[in-house]
Design a protein around this motif. Structure first.
Motif: not given
Length: 509
Positions: A17-19, A71-73, A92-97, A105-106
């Motif tokens: 995530a940081a990357h 941010a969501h993740m 997490l689901r919103e991040a993937l949406r 996130a997956k």
């Protein structure tokens, strides 16, 4: 089960995530500097394990940059690491949406689903991570765990075979690989039985089990019968040699082993048998993935059993581990040796003190060994951790009954029946407890319902007592007759004295 190392898995997500954060730091909403500041504060809180603070910061970040998938993740990560796994699913689901290719996130979504006990939902995202990042051991291990839980043993073994290459010293992986191949073997055997429960292939596999259980005359009888039915089946001489050798007939074993070595099955005509006999066990598994014919299922079961044994042999060569002792306990349990299973589980607990899963298995082994005194304190502890679990209520209730704590046993068993009225064991135990307490009328309906699952006649006996005490002698007499019939049928026969089991005889000339 495999245990995914939480710190390693979450650290992987955090680094990933940081990357990816800079790419989305300036997404619409708050000024870039404000979003960057919030993100830095959140990551600092996460590094310090202040997950509640991190959650509050990431909530602000999501509010300021609602279209930012990172941010969501990160909000989902903070919640999950703070013990709010169920609340982590949404972000997490919103991040993937917002960003369907966001692998961290997956991965974290799949792990979260596993922690919540939803392996079916976990498989999809975890499989996608493994497909995209074949070198990610956390994703592959979590996927294997989900597949094992779902009893999708063949795919689980594929994932675990890849893991043992990168983690050859991991007892968790070797133990799980062995269990996955055991599952493949059970599935193949079940399919064979469904085709013909009394086929020669079933006899041969049953003979393998009897050999392990040291029931050599029975194993020999089945092998000989199968040899008559399938005279051209390769490998039977080797099976006979194993029985001869194990039963103390080394000279006869040598004869059959020589015949086995002289077998040269055509790899063009019987490729699966050829692969098995030349030690290409993984090739057998690959060739028989969609098998439906008896011969192919037979070789699949044998290959999977051998691969399981090989995995457990490797586990034995590694330094002592929880997994080694748990596997040994499972083997002892399968061989109806509950005291040996309990001994191995106690060794496991020395390496993992207080592990509730192992303590539960130990309580089960002691219970199976009828060591209620030893099981009672463990069951009391486990019940304190999960007071609403019907199976624990039944086990503790039965242990209390043996300890003559009848009133408390009745209370627990009543709760178990109320929670799951279809649980026949709970009905039977409650009926027995009520009989012991003198509440014969109350016992009758529970014992009546439990008759359907009465194998050894014990429920019939308890119900006969209740009927006798409530003025129904004719019914009691009929129930006692049925009790005697069932108890005699359930009594173990002497394997060595049965006239139906022939002696082990020399090899046929």
């Amino acid at each position: 089960m495999l245990v995914l190392a939480a710190e390693g898995g979450l650290a992987t997500v955090r680094v990933s995530a940081a990357h990816q954060s800079p790419a989305s730091a300036g997404i619409q909403g708050a000024p870039t500097s404000d979003a960057a500041a919030l993100r830095a504060q959140g990551e600092s809180a996460m590094e310090a394990s202040r997950f509640g603070d991190a959650e509050a910061i990431y909530l602000k970040l999501v509010g300021a940059t609602p279209a930012d998938p990172i941010a969501h993740m990160q909000l989902g990560m903070a919640r999950a690491m703070g013990g709010k796994t169920a609340d982590a699913i949404g972000p997490l689901r919103e991040a993937l949406r917002l960003r369907p290719d966001l692998l961290p996130a997956k991965l974290f979504l799949g792990i979260s689903y596993m922690e919540l006990g939803h392996p079916k939902e976990a498989v999809g995202p975890l499989r996608q991570v493994v497909q995209a990042d074949k070198d990610n051991p956390n994703a592959r291990q979590a996927l294997a765990e989900a597949l094992l839980t779902l009893e999708q043993f063949a795919e689980a073994s594929t994932q675990l075979e890849a893991l043992v290459v990168s983690q050859p010293q991991s007892p968790q992986v070797w133990a799980a690989l062995g269990r996955s191949y055991e599952g493949v073997a059970r599935e193949a055997f079940a399919k064979l039985q469904a085709l013909d429960i009394d086929s020669p292939y079933v006899w041969l596999l049953a003979a393998d089990v009897m050999t392990i259980e040291e029931k050599y005359p029975q194993a020999f009888s089945l092998i000989r019968k199968a040899q008559v039915a399938l005279p051209t089946l390769p490998g039977v001489h080797h099976t006979l040699a194993r029985v001869y050798g194990a039963s103390g007939h080394a000279d006869w074993a040598a004869v059959e082993q020589k015949r086995a070595e002289q077998e040269r099955p055509s790899c063009d005509t019987v490729p699966v048998a050829c692969a098995y006999l030349t030690g290409k066990l993984e090739d057998v598994i690959a060739r028989t993935g969609s098998a439906s014919q008896p011969a192919a299922l037979y070789w699949r079961a044998r290959a999977a059993n051998d691969l399981a044994a090989r995995s457990f042999e490797t586990l034995e060569k590694l330094p002592p581990s929880v997994e080694r002792y748990v596997v040994r306990a499972g083997i002892a349990r399968d061989q109806n040796q509950p005291l040996e299973a309990a001994r191995q589980l106690r060794e496991a607990l020395k390496l993992a003190p207080g592990d509730p899963g192992i303590e539960r298995e130990l309580a089960g082994a002691l219970y199976a060994a009828r060591d209620f005194e030893g099981a009672l304190p463990l069951l009391e502890k486990l019940y304190g951790l999960a007071p609403d679990a019907p199976d624990l209520q039944v086990a503790l209730g039965e242990a209390l009954l043996q300890a003559q704590q009848v009133d408390r046993a009745v209370g627990l068993l009543t709760k178990a029946v109320a929670a799951d009225p279809s649980m026949l064991q709970a009905r039977a135990s409650l009926g027995r407890a009520l009989v012991q307490s003198g509440a014969f009328e109350e016992a009758i309906p529970h014992l009546e319902k439990a008759l359907a699952g009465d194998v050894d006649g014990s429920v019939h006996y308890q119900l006969a007592q209740a009927m006798q005490r409530t003025g129904k002698p004719d019914r009691a007499k009929a129930l006692l007759a049925e009790y005697q019939k069932r108890s005699q049928a359930a009594a173990p026969a002497s394997a060595t004295t049965s006239p139906d089991v022939p002696a082990i005889t020399p090899p046929v000339p």
